[in-house]
Design a protein around this motif. Structure first.
Motif, mmCIF file in Angstrom:
data_model
loop_
_atom_site.group_PDB
_atom_site.id
_atom_site.type_symbol
_atom_site.label_atom_id
_atom_site.label_comp_id
_atom_site.label_asym_id
_atom_site.label_seq_id
_atom_site.Cartn_x
_atom_site.Cartn_y
_atom_site.Cartn_z
ATOM 1 N N TYR A 170 0.840 -1.198 0.000
ATOM 2 C CA TYR A 170 0.000 0.000 0.000
ATOM 3 C C TYR A 170 0.874 1.248 0.000
ATOM 4 N N ILE A 171 0.353 2.278 -0.639
ATOM 5 C CA ILE A 171 0.899 3.633 -0.545
ATOM 6 C C ILE A 171 -0.191 4.475 0.117
ATOM 7 N N CYS A 172 0.053 4.945 1.324
ATOM 8 C CA CYS A 172 -0.954 5.684 2.084
ATOM 9 C C CYS A 172 -0.830 7.176 1.815
ATOM 10 N N THR A 212 -12.167 8.962 -9.588
ATOM 11 C CA THR A 212 -11.439 9.578 -10.693
ATOM 12 C C THR A 212 -10.176 10.291 -10.227
ATOM 13 N N ALA A 213 -10.029 10.509 -8.925
ATOM 14 C CA ALA A 213 -8.819 11.145 -8.407
ATOM 15 C C ALA A 213 -7.687 10.150 -8.204
ATOM 16 N N GLY A 214 -7.987 8.827 -8.227
ATOM 17 C CA GLY A 214 -6.927 7.828 -8.120
ATOM 18 C C GLY A 214 -6.894 7.066 -6.823
ATOM 19 N N VAL A 215 -8.013 6.978 -6.099
ATOM 20 C CA VAL A 215 -8.058 6.271 -4.818
ATOM 21 C C VAL A 215 -8.507 4.831 -5.048
ATOM 22 N N ASP A 216 -7.646 3.875 -4.688
ATOM 23 C CA ASP A 216 -8.003 2.454 -4.791
ATOM 24 C C ASP A 216 -8.735 1.958 -3.543
ATOM 25 N N ARG A 217 -8.298 2.394 -2.375
ATOM 26 C CA ARG A 217 -8.939 2.032 -1.108
ATOM 27 C C ARG A 217 -9.162 3.312 -0.309
ATOM 28 N N LEU A 218 -10.306 3.382 0.356
ATOM 29 C CA LEU A 218 -10.672 4.588 1.100
ATOM 30 C C LEU A 218 -10.977 4.216 2.543
ATOM 31 N N LEU A 219 -10.264 4.848 3.475
ATOM 32 C CA LEU A 219 -10.468 4.634 4.903
ATOM 33 C C LEU A 219 -10.879 5.961 5.528
ATOM 34 N N VAL A 220 -12.092 6.016 6.070
ATOM 35 C CA VAL A 220 -12.621 7.223 6.689
ATOM 36 C C VAL A 220 -12.654 7.002 8.196
ATOM 37 N N VAL A 271 -3.418 2.765 11.503
ATOM 38 C CA VAL A 271 -3.379 2.395 10.087
ATOM 39 C C VAL A 271 -2.027 1.799 9.728
ATOM 40 N N ASP A 272 -0.961 2.355 10.277
ATOM 41 C CA ASP A 272 0.385 1.855 9.990
ATOM 42 C C ASP A 272 0.571 0.438 10.530
ATOM 43 N N ASN A 273 0.001 0.151 11.699
ATOM 44 C CA ASN A 273 0.136 -1.187 12.279
ATOM 45 C C ASN A 273 -0.637 -2.231 11.485
ATOM 46 N N GLN A 274 -1.783 -1.848 10.906
ATOM 47 C CA GLN A 274 -2.612 -2.827 10.201
ATOM 48 C C GLN A 274 -2.175 -3.025 8.754
ATOM 49 N N PHE A 275 -1.927 -1.954 8.026
ATOM 50 C CA PHE A 275 -1.650 -2.064 6.595
ATOM 51 C C PHE A 275 -0.157 -2.059 6.274
ATOM 52 N N ASN A 276 0.676 -1.563 7.180
ATOM 53 C CA ASN A 276 2.123 -1.516 6.980
ATOM 54 C C ASN A 276 2.471 -0.986 5.586
ATOM 55 N N PRO A 277 2.090 0.243 5.269
ATOM 56 C CA PRO A 277 2.339 0.777 3.916
ATOM 57 C C PRO A 277 3.816 0.953 3.632
ATOM 58 N N ARG A 278 4.138 0.860 2.348
ATOM 59 C CA ARG A 278 5.524 1.049 1.940
ATOM 60 C C ARG A 278 5.931 2.515 2.064
ATOM 61 N N HIS A 279 5.012 3.422 1.752
ATOM 62 C CA HIS A 279 5.301 4.846 1.849
ATOM 63 C C HIS A 279 4.068 5.569 2.402
ATOM 64 N N LEU A 326 -10.647 -0.268 9.916
ATOM 65 C CA LEU A 326 -9.628 -0.763 10.829
ATOM 66 C C LEU A 326 -10.162 -1.967 11.584
ATOM 67 N N SER A 327 -9.301 -2.966 11.757
ATOM 68 C CA SER A 327 -9.722 -4.163 12.492
ATOM 69 C C SER A 327 -9.809 -3.898 13.984
ATOM 70 N N THR A 328 -9.076 -2.920 14.469
ATOM 71 C CA THR A 328 -9.099 -2.544 15.888
ATOM 72 C C THR A 328 -9.424 -1.068 16.007
ATOM 73 N N GLY A 329 -9.926 -0.679 17.149
ATOM 74 C CA GLY A 329 -10.247 0.718 17.380
ATOM 75 C C GLY A 329 -9.013 1.570 17.580
ATOM 76 N N VAL A 330 -9.208 2.872 17.484
ATOM 77 C CA VAL A 330 -8.109 3.824 17.673
ATOM 78 C C VAL A 330 -8.051 4.208 19.142
ATOM 79 N N ALA A 331 -6.854 4.109 19.719
ATOM 80 C CA ALA A 331 -6.684 4.464 21.125
ATOM 81 C C ALA A 331 -6.955 5.941 21.332
ATOM 82 N N ARG A 332 -7.676 6.263 22.379
ATOM 83 C CA ARG A 332 -8.005 7.659 22.683
ATOM 84 C C ARG A 332 -6.847 8.289 23.462
ATOM 85 N N SER A 333 -6.295 9.345 22.893
ATOM 86 C CA SER A 333 -5.162 10.015 23.532
ATOM 87 C C SER A 333 -5.663 11.095 24.476
#
Length: 287
Positions: free
Chosen positions: A90-92, A138-146, A167-175, A253-260
């Protein structure tokens, strides 16, 4: 359904660009016109339509739509669909989404992401909160995470960094690609780089192979460095996607986002003089 005729700026741009592959399809075809002597002239080359085998067909009955309609700049052209069923990586991209829509800077960033993704990778766009954008495909988005929720509304850089880390922990994008802008992307990218312990490449305006080039010395010099995992790109870093449409498949996301524990309190917008706002930062300009 509204009867208001709305302009399509992208179709008008294609109609003006003679080098675009869809330029011919956007040109109006005039079948007949009145000559200077009052005689009706006919364009024999404008009659008919191109069949599925690339052969020109002429239907005198007018039953075929291709020979009867007049092409205009507002004609909707079906672009070829680009699919990545099983992406190798993935490229995020984290667009600014000023006003809830993709800006020209965001679209340049998506174009750069597709240069890095190639044919095996997929471009994943991460959007915070509600949006008004309907042209992700049409803008070039293959996957969309809201990432929605009250925690991501307003000015919340600490909570957004937590979301990007999930997102980084789940998808481990290259860039990771973020806009190096004053509307949020520059600050969020630097905070995220500090959280990951990465050294970002900032003000990048060009990527060549395994090397990226960024501005330095108050924009008067170019600084070349190895391609970093986290890139803060400048405007016009690449050509936006215009010749393909993409799936824009929603992912979660498979897991929730920790509340800071936020150390920043958003008190809302500050009242300022509209005449003192730079035009580059204005969401809407009326003249």
């Amino acid at each position: 359904m509204s009867d208001i005729i709305r302009r399509d700026p992208r179709a008008e741009w294609i109609a003006r660009n003679r080098l675009h592959p869809l330029h011919a399809a956007m040109q109006p075809v005039q079948h007949s016109w009145m000559g200077p002597n009052g005689v009706i002239r006919k364009n024999v080359h404008g009659v008919g339509f191109i069949g599925p085998n690339g052969i020109k067909r002429i239907d005198r009955s007018g039953a075929q739509q291709g020979g009867a309609t007049k092409r205009t700049a507002a004609t909707e052209v079906q672009l070829p669909l680009h699919q990545v069923p099983q992406p190798a990586f993935y490229i995020c991209v984290v667009p600014d989404m000023v006003g809830g829509r993709l800006s020209s800077h965001d679209r340049d960033l998506l174009g750069l992401a597709h240069q890095l993704a190639g044919t095996d990778g997929a471009v994943l766009a991460v959007v915070f909160g509600e949006h008004k954008e309907s042209t992700f495909a049409t803008a070039g988005v293959d996957r969309l995470l809201v990432l929605e929720g009250e925690a991501f509304s307003g000015y919340s850089p600490e909570q957004r960094v937590q979301g990007l880390r999930a997102v980084d922990n789940q998808f481990n994008p290259r860039h990771w690609l973020l806009p190096d802008s004053r509307t949020g992307g520059g600050e969020l990218g630097r905070r995220f780089a500090a959280a990951l312990g990465e050294r970002p490449a900032t003000r990048v305006w060009q990527v060549k192979g395994e090397e990226c080039i960024g501005r330095a010395g108050a924009g008067l010099q170019d600084l070349a460095r190895p391609l970093a995992r986290l890139i803060l790109a400048a405007a016009e870093c690449a050509e936006p996607v215009s010749e393909t449409r993409h799936e824009a498949l929603p992912v979660e996301l498979s897991t929730g986002v920790a509340r800071s524990l936020s150390r920043i309190e958003d008190l809302g917008a500050v009242a300022v003089d509209p005449g003192a706002i730079p035009m580059a930062e204005a969401e809407f300009i009326f003249s």
